[in-house]
Design a protein around this motif. Structure first.
Motif, short mmCIF file in Angstrom:
data_model
loop_
_atom_site.label_atom_id
_atom_site.label_comp_id
_atom_site.label_asym_id
_atom_site.label_seq_id
_atom_site.Cartn_x
_atom_site.Cartn_y
_atom_site.Cartn_z
N PHE A 155 0.77 -1.36 0.04
CA PHE A 155 -0.03 0.07 0.03
C PHE A 155 0.87 1.20 0.04
O PHE A 155 0.22 2.33 -0.40
CB PHE A 155 -0.85 0.20 1.29
CG PHE A 155 -2.02 1.22 1.14
CD1 PHE A 155 -3.00 0.97 0.24
CD2 PHE A 155 -1.82 2.20 2.00
CE1 PHE A 155 -4.08 1.90 0.31
CE2 PHE A 155 -2.63 3.29 1.83
CZ PHE A 155 -3.84 3.28 0.85
N ALA A 156 2.02 1.19 0.38
CA ALA A 156 2.94 2.28 0.57
C ALA A 156 3.05 3.07 -0.72
O ALA A 156 3.19 4.44 -0.71
CB ALA A 156 4.35 2.06 0.84
N PRO A 157 3.13 2.53 -2.03
CA PRO A 157 3.29 3.34 -3.22
C PRO A 157 1.76 4.39 -3.34
O PRO A 157 1.91 5.48 -3.77
CB PRO A 157 3.25 2.48 -4.45
CG PRO A 157 3.75 1.31 -3.74
CD PRO A 157 3.43 1.08 -2.23
N PHE A 158 0.69 3.65 -3.05
CA PHE A 158 -0.47 4.56 -3.05
C PHE A 158 -0.56 5.74 -2.00
O PHE A 158 -0.98 6.56 -2.21
CB PHE A 158 -1.68 3.58 -2.87
CG PHE A 158 -1.96 2.51 -3.84
CD1 PHE A 158 -2.41 2.73 -5.29
CD2 PHE A 158 -1.33 1.32 -3.84
CE1 PHE A 158 -2.44 1.80 -6.20
CE2 PHE A 158 -1.44 0.32 -4.62
CZ PHE A 158 -2.11 0.74 -6.18
N TYR A 159 0.20 5.46 -0.84
CA TYR A 159 0.32 6.49 0.33
C TYR A 159 0.96 7.42 -0.07
O TYR A 159 0.94 8.68 0.65
CB TYR A 159 0.77 5.61 1.62
CG TYR A 159 0.65 6.33 2.73
CD1 TYR A 159 -0.67 6.64 3.44
CD2 TYR A 159 1.77 7.10 3.32
CE1 TYR A 159 -0.82 7.39 4.56
CE2 TYR A 159 1.51 7.99 4.29
CZ TYR A 159 0.36 7.97 4.90
OH TYR A 159 -0.02 8.79 6.10
#
Length: 272
Positions: A155-159
């Motif tokens: 999820f970090a790339p979307f965050y």
């Protein structure tokens, strides 16, 4: 602000060297005096920050107890990583907006102020896009080095979109320029309230760290949208037609009139 930066922003506003006022405004000419206005504005901002601090304490306690020390530490690391990238790439323009915008207001030149605001917004938004791309592309390297769990890594790339929560310097500077410190104080509550609401929903549904990251992302996007919304609303109310049609941009009616005139006075084709 450095001399080179000052020249850069003057050119962006379409002006040459700045003319100083011949007669500065005296403190007694202002309602309540300068000191009273300073303390009133400071009280509005500090009141918003104090309220935001109390709400932040509540959602941090909830997140800590629900996630535990390990997952909460990962949550903080992901957010700190995004914040660090944003701090490196971002372009804070509020100082230039306040400084040169005040001069445009004193000279009653709304078109110069509009050019300054548009230029600051473009540069800041471009810097925000670069920060988002940099943060998303570096996630595999940074996350693997720091030992993030697979859910956080996914999820970090979307965050990385949470960078937008810090891309709000231009409208914040315009609110300061207009003396709307009440709106700035209220804006301090946006992110903590959204995070608290998200934490309550995540805990009630029994979700995990990925849902907490999503709640913090929504809070950052709300912070971005509210600040830009307030800035655009206030600029539309104060600047009016100058905001829609800055100097040098012909209005639609003028463009249609020139088109008709050019067609009427064009020379007819010579017969062959």
């Amino acid at each position: 602000m450095k001399p080179l930066d000052a020249f850069f922003w003057r050119r962006a506003a379409g002006e040459g060297p700045i003319r100083r006022q011949d007669s500065p405004v005296r403190p007694e000419a202002l309602p309540g005096g300068i000191v009273g206005r300073i303390f009133a504005s400071l009280g509005m901002v500090l009141g918003g920050k104090a309220g935001a601090g109390l709400v932040s304490l509540a959602y941090l306690l909830l997140a800590t107890r629900f996630l535990g020390p390990t997952e909460y530490g990962v949550l903080v690391l992901v957010h700190a990583y995004i914040t660090t990238v944003c701090g490196i790439v971002e372009f804070p323009s509020w100082q230039a907006v306040v400084r040169y915008g005040a001069e445009a207001q004193r000279q009653e030149d709304p078109h110069r102020l509009v050019r300054l605001l548009r230029f600051g917004a473009k540069v800041e938004l471009v810097g925000g896009v670069l920060a988002i791309l940099s943060a998303a592309l570096l996630v595999p390297l940074v996350g693997g080095h720091l030992g993030w769990p697979p859910k956080a890594m996914a999820f970090a790339p979307f965050y990385a979109l949470a960078v937008l929560g810090s891309v709000r310097s231009t409208p914040a500077g315009y609110l300061q320029l207009c003396g709307r410190f009440d709106l700035l104080g209220l804006h301090n509550l946006v992110q903590p309230l959204f995070r608290l609401g998200g934490a309550l929903i995540v805990i009630a549904c029994g979700w995990g760290i990925r849902s907490f990251l999503f709640a913090w992302l929504v809070a950052a996007l709300a912070e971005f949208a509210v600040m830009w919304g307030m800035g655009i609303w206030l600029a539309a109310r104060n600047l009016g037609a100058a905001l829609r049609h800055p100097a040098g941009t012909p209005r639609p009616a003028a463009r249609r009139r020139r088109t008709r005139e050019s067609g009427a006075f064009s020379s007819p084709a010579m017969p062959t």
